[in-house]
Design an enzyme around this catalytic site. Structure first.
Site, mmCIF file in Angstrom:
data_model
loop_
_atom_site.group_PDB
_atom_site.id
_atom_site.type_symbol
_atom_site.label_atom_id
_atom_site.label_comp_id
_atom_site.label_asym_id
_atom_site.label_seq_id
_atom_site.Cartn_x
_atom_site.Cartn_y
_atom_site.Cartn_z
ATOM 1 N N PRO A 141 0.984 -1.165 0.257
ATOM 2 C CA PRO A 141 0.021 -0.524 -0.146
ATOM 3 C C PRO A 141 0.877 1.587 0.194
ATOM 4 O O PRO A 141 0.684 1.836 -0.865
ATOM 5 C CB PRO A 141 -0.542 -0.123 1.169
ATOM 6 C CG PRO A 141 -0.740 -1.709 1.355
ATOM 7 C CD PRO A 141 -0.310 -2.124 0.994
ATOM 8 N N GLU A 195 3.707 -3.038 -13.279
ATOM 9 C CA GLU A 195 5.250 -3.194 -14.299
ATOM 10 C C GLU A 195 6.435 -2.061 -14.423
ATOM 11 O O GLU A 195 7.026 -1.869 -15.335
ATOM 12 C CB GLU A 195 4.874 -3.612 -15.875
ATOM 13 C CG GLU A 195 4.014 -5.374 -15.805
ATOM 14 C CD GLU A 195 4.704 -6.026 -15.784
ATOM 15 O OE1 GLU A 195 5.520 -6.754 -15.177
ATOM 16 O OE2 GLU A 195 3.497 -7.435 -15.622
#
Length: 538
Positions: free
Chosen positions: A259, A518
């Protein structure tokens, strides 16, 4: 050719690419090392994208030698790339370290090959890939599977936020799609070299053309874990996992992001603590954006094994975390005591609803005392503190694969836009007869082919053990381009482009995530591409 449509001139195109390279070199030479990046982030971001365009242009020069149609696409791409570079430097020439007149000599070339009349003539020329026969077979095989098995269910999965159909997974497993990067010695289909890398690019494109959410993305996760195991796993670990990944018996997800820590993985907080008897590890903490986390049988999980946070990424290790399959819309799992496991460990997956890229599902996964056997820590004692490097070994090729997936989404969007433009009549004429539509389609076709050829070139580099920088470049450049292509395809559809009954709306929301995952575009450009470019010159 008419006067308005000049013959392609690859020699002139090469001169333009050399000119653009000089502009990039000037900017890189103006700043002293990577430590200056944060003081000049806007410049560094633009400079990071510029050499990707140059590299793509060079790949297109080779492609242009395949005949007149390919040469015309090459010149059109180079002209567009030069115009884009000129827009970046205009009024900021001093920052780039060039004279205001530096790009003046490109004006004639850009005018000729960005001319609407020239572009309109090549609007419907998607262009051949010019692949070897073996790769043409790979393309045909995966295209047929995507057409027969993926496309018919893609819209339903997207609209219902459903799961990837098991028959798609089984079909890809039967084709050997999950073993494309796994060596034959581990029951995979990789023989190394260019065939492995280009084959993966071709397969990822075709599956993503069928559906980004339930096609191309399925083969990425086993690819990442495979690379990590090959980079740092023991022989016993490779024997245990690679054949099962290749067969599809085991499907994996990647649990790296947290997070508070996305691309900055050095700050990872999830901990893995060795049990008193040394038989296993207890994992605690929260991971997020864990795609495919419910259906997966294992997680490739990065955790802090050394409590000394000053070690940053050197205190991280990588684990293969086994788990039961969970429900696609959330799961709660509790470990039972068995096979050395103390029992009581908990894993809870909360689905993160997204506007696109549905089917795989992303999760926030909380682990509380989740036990894993010691032999599932990748590399064992030699791998302690090296998890970051093993993870990066997986992600580098993952970036090339992500670029290939972006190309597949763009290709699908372009094809649908072409067909709609031919079928739709506005003011008494098909949309495809209007110059503005034709120019849009031409730029889309050219950009897609250029992205594809650059991806092939990066694949060749990676097959030689090179190309890590270029893999980041192609990911950043192509994924950003996919947003424009899918947006324009949607625009050509007019009001129907905003309707869910047309697949082009799905392409648009799917493409939006490409510059985020990514390696977010900004982080990739500033922390990887610009840094490596500057360090190479220092």
């Amino acid at each position: 050719m008419t006067d308005a449509s000049p013959a392609p001139d690859l020699s002139a195109a090469k001169s333009m690419i050399d000119l653009a390279q000089g502009v990039v070199d000037a900017a890189l030479g103006r700043r002293g090392g990577s430590g200056a990046i944060d003081d000049h982030q806007v410049l560094a971001y633009d400079v990071a994208h510029a050499p990707a365009a140059v590299g793509t242009g060079r790949a297109m020069l080779g492609y242009g030698e395949h005949g007149d149609a390919a040469a015309r696409q090459s010149c059109a791409f180079v002209a567009d790339a030069i115009a884009d570079l000129a827009a970046k430097v205009y009024g900021r020439e001093a920052d780039w370290g060039i004279e205001p007149s530096t790009l003046d000599e490109a004006r004639g070339f850009v005018a000729a090959y960005r001319a609407p009349a020239f572009l309109a003539e090549i609007a419907m020329e998607a262009g051949d890939r010019h692949l070897d026969a073996d790769f043409e077979l790979v393309q045909d095989t995966f295209r047929r599977f995507a057409e027969d098995k993926i496309r018919p269910v893609a819209e339903h999965v997207h609209r219902s936020n459903g799961d990837v159909p098991e028959e798609v997974i089984a079909g890809l497993a039967e084709m050997g799609a999950f073993g494309l990067s796994i060596p034959e010695s581990y029951d995979g289909f990789s023989m190394g070299g260019e065939s492995e890398y280009i084959g993966m690019v071709v397969a990822a494109e075709e599956l993503s053309r069928g559906s980004f959410g339930i096609g191309g993305s399925l083969i990425t996760r086993p690819e990442i874990l495979t690379r990590a195991l090959l980079a740092g796993g023991t022989e016993s670990q490779r024997q245990a996992w690679l054949p099962r990944l290749a067969s599809g018996e085991v499907m994996n997800a990647v649990a790296v992001t947290e997070p508070d820590y996305g691309s900055d993985v050095a700050g990872v907080k999830v901990t893995a603590t060795r049990t008193d008897d040394g038989a296993g590890w207890l994992i605690n903490g929260v991971k997020t954006w864990c795609t495919f986390g419910a259906r997966a049988d294992v997680l490739m999980l990065l955790a802090r094994t050394d409590p000394d946070r000053s070690l940053t990424h050197r205190g991280l290790s990588l684990f293969v975390v086994e788990k039961p399959r969970g429900d696609g819309h959330g799961f709660e799992l509790v470990q039972e005591a068995a096979d050395g496991a103390p029992g009581g460990g908990k894993m809870e997956g909360r689905p993160i609803d997204t506007i696109g890229y549905r089917g795989m599902h992303s999760y926030e996964i909380a682990l509380e005392g989740w036990w894993g056997p010691a032999h599932n820590q990748i590399g064992l004692d030699d791998g302690l503190g090296r998890g970051f490097y093993y993870q990066m070994a997986g992600f580098e090729n993952g970036r090339l694969q992500t670029a290939a997936r972006a190309i597949g989404v763009m290709q699908a969007a372009y094809e649908d836009a072409c067909q709609y433009a031919l079928d739709r009549v506005v003011f008494g004429r098909p949309v495809a007869e209007y110059q503005l539509t034709l120019v849009k389609l031409a730029r889309m076709a050219v950009l897609i082919q250029a992205a594809r050829q650059f991806a092939y070139e990066v694949a060749r580099l990676m097959a030689r053990g090179e190309g890590l920088l270029e893999a980041s470049m192609v990911k950043a450049y192509v994924c950003k381009a996919a947003e424009w292509v899918t947006r324009e395809a949607m625009q050509i559809h007019g009001g129907f482009g905003y309707a869910e009954e047309y697949a082009v709306s799905r392409y648009f929301v799917d493409a939006r995530v490409l510059s985020i995952f990514e390696g977010a575009d900004e982080t990739l450009c500033l922390k990887v591409i610009a840094r490596r470019l500057l360090d190479a010159r220092s």
